[in-house]
Design a protein around this motif. Structure first.
Motif, PDB file in Angstrom:
ATOM      1  N   ARG A   1       0.816  -1.211   0.000  1.00  0.00           N
ATOM      2  CA  ARG A   1       0.000   0.000   0.000  1.00  0.00           C
ATOM      3  C   ARG A   1       0.856   1.270   0.000  1.00  0.00           C
ATOM      4  O   ARG A   1       0.537   2.251  -0.633  1.00  0.00           O
ATOM      5  CB  ARG A   1      -0.927  -0.036   1.231  1.00  0.00           C
ATOM      6  CG  ARG A   1      -1.740   1.195   1.429  1.00  0.00           C
ATOM      7  CD  ARG A   1      -2.899   1.158   0.518  1.00  0.00           C
ATOM      8  NE  ARG A   1      -3.580   2.437   0.625  1.00  0.00           N
ATOM      9  CZ  ARG A   1      -4.460   2.824  -0.243  1.00  0.00           C
ATOM     10  NH1 ARG A   1      -4.774   2.060  -1.249  1.00  0.00           N
ATOM     11  NH2 ARG A   1      -5.053   3.966  -0.116  1.00  0.00           N
TER      12      ARG A   1
ATOM     13  N   GLN B   1       0.741   4.273  -5.957  1.00  0.00           N
ATOM     14  CA  GLN B   1       0.323   5.656  -6.144  1.00  0.00           C
ATOM     15  C   GLN B   1      -1.196   5.704  -6.237  1.00  0.00           C
ATOM     16  O   GLN B   1      -1.798   5.053  -7.086  1.00  0.00           O
ATOM     17  CB  GLN B   1       0.940   6.236  -7.409  1.00  0.00           C
ATOM     18  CG  GLN B   1       0.612   7.696  -7.575  1.00  0.00           C
ATOM     19  CD  GLN B   1       1.421   8.342  -8.686  1.00  0.00           C
ATOM     20  OE1 GLN B   1       2.363   7.774  -9.186  1.00  0.00           O
ATOM     21  NE2 GLN B   1       1.012   9.526  -9.068  1.00  0.00           N
ATOM     22  N   PRO B   2      -1.837   6.485  -5.363  1.00  0.00           N
ATOM     23  CA  PRO B   2      -3.297   6.581  -5.402  1.00  0.00           C
ATOM     24  C   PRO B   2      -3.755   7.197  -6.722  1.00  0.00           C
ATOM     25  O   PRO B   2      -3.070   8.027  -7.299  1.00  0.00           O
ATOM     26  CB  PRO B   2      -3.616   7.516  -4.234  1.00  0.00           C
ATOM     27  CG  PRO B   2      -2.392   7.540  -3.381  1.00  0.00           C
ATOM     28  CD  PRO B   2      -1.245   7.249  -4.292  1.00  0.00           C
TER      29      PRO B   2
ATOM     30  N   SER C   1      -7.054   8.463  -7.059  1.00  0.00           N
ATOM     31  CA  SER C   1      -8.170   9.377  -6.845  1.00  0.00           C
ATOM     32  C   SER C   1      -7.731  10.754  -6.342  1.00  0.00           C
ATOM     33  O   SER C   1      -8.567  11.580  -6.040  1.00  0.00           O
ATOM     34  CB  SER C   1      -9.142   8.757  -5.835  1.00  0.00           C
ATOM     35  OG  SER C   1      -8.480   8.553  -4.600  1.00  0.00           O
ATOM     36  N   LEU C   2      -6.458  11.006  -6.275  1.00  0.00           N
ATOM     37  CA  LEU C   2      -5.963  12.243  -5.689  1.00  0.00           C
ATOM     38  C   LEU C   2      -5.521  13.234  -6.759  1.00  0.00           C
ATOM     39  O   LEU C   2      -4.385  13.677  -6.800  1.00  0.00           O
ATOM     40  CB  LEU C   2      -4.807  11.944  -4.719  1.00  0.00           C
ATOM     41  CG  LEU C   2      -5.131  10.973  -3.595  1.00  0.00           C
ATOM     42  CD1 LEU C   2      -3.917  10.726  -2.730  1.00  0.00           C
ATOM     43  CD2 LEU C   2      -6.299  11.467  -2.749  1.00  0.00           C
TER      44      LEU C   2
ATOM     45  N   GLN D   1       1.326  11.413  -1.456  1.00  0.00           N
ATOM     46  CA  GLN D   1       0.004  10.933  -1.873  1.00  0.00           C
ATOM     47  C   GLN D   1      -0.422   9.723  -1.041  1.00  0.00           C
ATOM     48  O   GLN D   1      -1.597   9.609  -0.665  1.00  0.00           O
ATOM     49  CB  GLN D   1       0.018  10.586  -3.358  1.00  0.00           C
ATOM     50  CG  GLN D   1       0.146  11.808  -4.241  1.00  0.00           C
ATOM     51  CD  GLN D   1       0.048  11.461  -5.706  1.00  0.00           C
ATOM     52  OE1 GLN D   1      -0.823  10.702  -6.103  1.00  0.00           O
ATOM     53  NE2 GLN D   1       0.947  12.013  -6.503  1.00  0.00           N
ATOM     54  N   SER D   2       0.516   8.853  -0.745  1.00  0.00           N
ATOM     55  CA  SER D   2       0.208   7.675   0.064  1.00  0.00           C
ATOM     56  C   SER D   2      -0.219   8.075   1.474  1.00  0.00           C
ATOM     57  O   SER D   2      -1.167   7.509   2.029  1.00  0.00           O
ATOM     58  CB  SER D   2       1.428   6.750   0.111  1.00  0.00           C
ATOM     59  OG  SER D   2       1.137   5.618   0.886  1.00  0.00           O
TER      60      SER D   2
ATOM     61  N   GLN E   1      -3.690   9.416   1.200  1.00  0.00           N
ATOM     62  CA  GLN E   1      -4.629   8.312   0.965  1.00  0.00           C
ATOM     63  C   GLN E   1      -4.911   7.565   2.264  1.00  0.00           C
ATOM     64  O   GLN E   1      -6.057   7.202   2.534  1.00  0.00           O
ATOM     65  CB  GLN E   1      -4.080   7.354  -0.096  1.00  0.00           C
ATOM     66  CG  GLN E   1      -5.071   6.283  -0.513  1.00  0.00           C
ATOM     67  CD  GLN E   1      -6.307   6.858  -1.182  1.00  0.00           C
ATOM     68  OE1 GLN E   1      -6.199   7.584  -2.157  1.00  0.00           O
ATOM     69  NE2 GLN E   1      -7.483   6.547  -0.655  1.00  0.00           N
ATOM     70  N   THR E   2      -3.896   7.349   3.080  1.00  0.00           N
ATOM     71  CA  THR E   2      -4.082   6.692   4.369  1.00  0.00           C
ATOM     72  C   THR E   2      -4.999   7.520   5.263  1.00  0.00           C
ATOM     73  O   THR E   2      -5.894   6.977   5.917  1.00  0.00           O
ATOM     74  CB  THR E   2      -2.715   6.457   5.061  1.00  0.00           C
ATOM     75  OG1 THR E   2      -1.925   5.609   4.222  1.00  0.00           O
ATOM     76  CG2 THR E   2      -2.881   5.810   6.426  1.00  0.00           C
TER      77      THR E   2
ATOM     78  N   LEU F   1      -7.300   9.552   4.264  1.00  0.00           N
ATOM     79  CA  LEU F   1      -8.646   9.405   3.711  1.00  0.00           C
ATOM     80  C   LEU F   1      -9.253   8.061   4.094  1.00  0.00           C
ATOM     81  O   LEU F   1     -10.412   7.989   4.512  1.00  0.00           O
ATOM     82  CB  LEU F   1      -8.606   9.543   2.180  1.00  0.00           C
ATOM     83  CG  LEU F   1      -8.467  10.955   1.641  1.00  0.00           C
ATOM     84  CD1 LEU F   1      -8.035  10.919   0.181  1.00  0.00           C
ATOM     85  CD2 LEU F   1      -9.766  11.733   1.801  1.00  0.00           C
ATOM     86  N   ASP F   2      -8.469   7.002   3.943  1.00  0.00           N
ATOM     87  CA  ASP F   2      -8.957   5.655   4.260  1.00  0.00           C
ATOM     88  C   ASP F   2      -9.385   5.544   5.715  1.00  0.00           C
ATOM     89  O   ASP F   2     -10.314   4.815   6.046  1.00  0.00           O
ATOM     90  CB  ASP F   2      -7.877   4.606   3.961  1.00  0.00           C
ATOM     91  CG  ASP F   2      -7.581   4.469   2.465  1.00  0.00           C
ATOM     92  OD1 ASP F   2      -8.372   4.967   1.637  1.00  0.00           O
ATOM     93  OD2 ASP F   2      -6.526   3.875   2.126  1.00  0.00           O
TER      94      ASP F   2
ATOM     95  N   THR G   1      -9.607  17.846  -2.018  1.00  0.00           N
ATOM     96  CA  THR G   1      -9.658  16.378  -2.020  1.00  0.00           C
ATOM     97  C   THR G   1     -10.695  15.891  -1.027  1.00  0.00           C
ATOM     98  O   THR G   1     -11.513  15.013  -1.339  1.00  0.00           O
ATOM     99  CB  THR G   1      -8.265  15.806  -1.686  1.00  0.00           C
ATOM    100  OG1 THR G   1      -7.337  16.247  -2.688  1.00  0.00           O
ATOM    101  CG2 THR G   1      -8.286  14.287  -1.639  1.00  0.00           C
TER     102      THR G   1
END
Length: 174
Positions: free
Chosen positions: A3, A7-8, A10-11, A22-23, A26-27, A29-30, A165
């Motif tokens: 993970r 590379q996400p 949706s960003l 970005q990771s 994304q974390t 967001l998750d 975002t």
């Protein structure tokens, strides 16, 4: 692939940033932590919610930093500006011939999305658009002017991208 290395996708507002950044986002967001992060840093939205107040706000910044620049003929929130078109605000410069004179008009339009944002993000967008009065291109001189008016311009831009975002993927924070 783990993970942290992926590379996400949706960003889109953060696509210019490193895969590591970005990771991390994304974390957040998750784990539904991005909204709380933004709300803690920006607990209130501004109250500059109409065109008259926006004009006063923009003119105060312009008079503080760009007093000798061309006048602004129009300053408004614009519901037609869509973030999906990569525009958060617009600066337009129009030249017209009227009789034997060349008349020019500078206009600033800010996406209506920023009516309910933290003031720091509105200020960042206004500084960006005001900088276009002097510097038309996004070059070194342009960003130097942005930083002159707002020393933490780049940090504000990054956090504004986090805000966009959050709005797109998880909803508003207020």
């Amino acid at each position: 692939m783990s993970r942290s290395l992926k590379q996400p996708t949706s960003l889109k507002y953060l696509s210019a940033y490193s895969p590591q950044v970005q990771s991390q986002i994304q974390t957040m967001l998750d784990q539904d932590k991005l909204g709380a992060f933004l709300l803690k840093k920006y607990p209130e939205q501004h109250t500059i919610n109409n065109d008259k107040l926006l004009r006063d706000y923009v003119m105060e910044l312009k008079n503080r930093y760009l007093r000798k620049s061309s006048p602004l003929s129009k300053i408004t929130y614009d519901k037609k500006i869509h973030v999906v078109n990569n525009a958060l605000g617009l600066h337009t410069f129009v030249s017209r011939v009227q009789g034997s004179k060349l008349k020019s008009k500078n206009e600033i339009r800010i996406s209506e999305l920023f009516k309910t944002a933290p003031e720091a993000f509105l200020e960042m967008i206004v500084v960006h658009e005001l900088s276009h009065i002097r510097e038309k291109n996004h070059d070194k001189a342009f960003y130097k002017l942005c930083e002159h008016m707002l020393p933490d311009y780049h940090q504000m831009e990054f956090e504004m991208r986090l805000y966009l975002t959050q709005l797109e993927l998880k909803g508003g924070i207020y």
